[in-house]
Design an enzyme around this catalytic site. Structure first.
Site, mmCIF file in Angstrom:
data_model
loop_
_atom_site.group_PDB
_atom_site.id
_atom_site.type_symbol
_atom_site.label_atom_id
_atom_site.label_comp_id
_atom_site.label_asym_id
_atom_site.label_seq_id
_atom_site.Cartn_x
_atom_site.Cartn_y
_atom_site.Cartn_z
ATOM 1 C CG ASP A 1 -2.075 0.961 1.101
ATOM 2 O OD1 ASP A 1 -3.157 0.517 0.683
ATOM 3 O OD2 ASP A 1 -1.895 2.157 1.403
ATOM 4 C CG HIS B 1 -2.050 5.350 2.537
ATOM 5 N ND1 HIS B 1 -2.768 4.660 1.583
ATOM 6 C CD2 HIS B 1 -2.330 6.664 2.366
ATOM 7 C CE1 HIS B 1 -3.475 5.521 0.868
ATOM 8 N NE2 HIS B 1 -3.226 6.737 1.322
ATOM 9 C CB SER C 1 -5.508 9.311 1.883
ATOM 10 O OG SER C 1 -4.296 9.122 1.178
#
Length: 389
Positions: free
Chosen positions: A195, A197, A291
């Protein structure tokens, strides 16, 4: 042996595609459900028929989704690569291609960002509001050891240091997070493997670094928060879609990500009353960002509450970049009606190479215009409270 398999796959793939193309097109255009409408000479000249063919292929091609997913899984298993948009490192570490942009002079882009951030600092400073800039290093920088045979990450490192240095030269308060995240790697992953993040561990360590490097105004009441693990979640990393479909991730040997979602709950004495919607001073800190902050799975705002001992109003937004959420805050009613004392701006440095991050800068709102959009603060706070319940 691996080389032989890879060569066989390269030779076999065209034959499979040709065979599938013949079968799929026959199935597609012999079907009663497939009808072409643009048959006139004019539509041919205007490209209408071409557009219809494109739409049919996108929506009606038989077995399209499983074919794409299976092909992606086979490609990853045999060649160790994904589609455009992802860079595959070793040991199942995926990186967004955004961190490996074209070889351009990044200095003008950094200067533009520093200028915009300085303007925000001046605007907030005129209202006696403190700005704290939190630049986040690139995943490819922190985990460059998984890219040694794939890509050079020196640009990400120099870009981060150049950005921080230019911010500091403009008198902008910066929390240098790179060393923090590099040190935290010994305790666990600070970014998810598949991912884009950070993990809650990465977010927690950065929140602690912010608390160490900054201080809240002395006249604000300190609150005590207790962290608790609210729930666990297993999910497919957002970069898996650039390798294969999520339904075929296990077939490709890719593991799902796992995270604990944390909540910060204010500790109050028995004779104290907790005001759900707060007072004017209830949210002395506003968090603005991407985000990395907006997604509750990473728990960044919750860690900030505990470490700063203050309520944090999270105004970060997903899929907007770092600029648009800040502009929305500057021109919104929250700043006008209930201004905070501190604004924390989370800013992933991978956005620095993207030219459009400041394009959504709005004009100052005309209060006299009809139908001007307003933000109901109480409604926003209730929504965030419902998210945590």
């Amino acid at each position: 042996m691996i080389v032989k398999i890879a060569n066989a796959f390269r030779l076999l793939t065209p034959a499979l595609f040709i065979g599938y193309a013949v079968y799929a097109n026959a199935s597609l255009f012999l079907s009663d459900e497939t009808k072409l409408q643009s048959t006139s000479e004019r539509s041919l000249l205007e490209g209408g028929l071409t557009r219809e063919f494109e739409e049919i292929y996108k929506t009606s091609l038989p077995h399209r989704e499983p074919a794409v997913g299976l092909l992606g899984a086979a490609r990853y298993l045999t060649l160790g690569v994904g589609k455009k948009g992802v860079v595959v490192g070793d040991d199942e570490w995926f990186f967004t291609e955004e961190e490996f942009g074209p070889d351009i002079d990044s200095e003008p882009l950094i200067e533009r960002s520093v200028a915009e951030i300085a303007a925000v600092k001046n605007e907030l400073g005129s209202r006696n509001i403190k700005l704290v800039l939190v630049p986040l290093p690139q995943k490819s920088d922190i985990y460059s050891e998984h890219l040694e045979t794939v890509s050079d990450t020196s640009n990400a490192i120099s870009q981060y240091h150049q950005f921080v240095s230019r911010l500091q030269s403009q008198g902008i308060e910066v929390v240098d997070t790179r060393d923090t995240m590099m040190s935290a790697k010994s305790e666990g992953n600070v970014f998810f493997k598949t991912d884009t993040h950070w993990t809650p561990l990465g977010a927690q360590k950065v929140a602690a670094a912010i608390e160490q490097d900054m201080s809240l105004p002395d006249d604000l009441d300190s609150k005590s928060f207790k962290l608790f693990s609210a729930e666990e979640e297993t999910f497919w990393g957002d970069l898996v879609n650039f390798v294969t479909g999520q339904d075929y991730g296990k077939l490709a040997g890719i593991d799902q990500e796992h995270t604990n979602i944390w909540r910060a709950e204010e500790e109050v004495s028995d004779n104290a009353t907790l005001d759900l919607f707060g007072s004017e001073d209830s949210f002395p800190v506003v968090l603005v960002g991407t985000s990395y902050s907006a997604d509750t799975r990473w728990s960044f705002a919750e860690f900030l509450k505990k470490d700063l001992k203050a309520d944090v109003l999270n105004l970060a937004e997903k899929a907007k970049g770092p600029g648009a959420p800040m502009y929305a805050f500057l021109h919104g009613d929250i700043l006008k009606d209930t201004p905070p004392r501190v604004v924390i701006w989370e800013f992933p440095t991978r956005y620095l190479a993207q030219k459009g991050i400041w394009d959504e800068k709005p004009q100052p709102k005309d209060d006299t215009s009809a139908g001007a959009e307003t933000v109901d603060l109480n409604l926003l706070l209730k929504e965030q409270s419902d998210e945590h319940s």
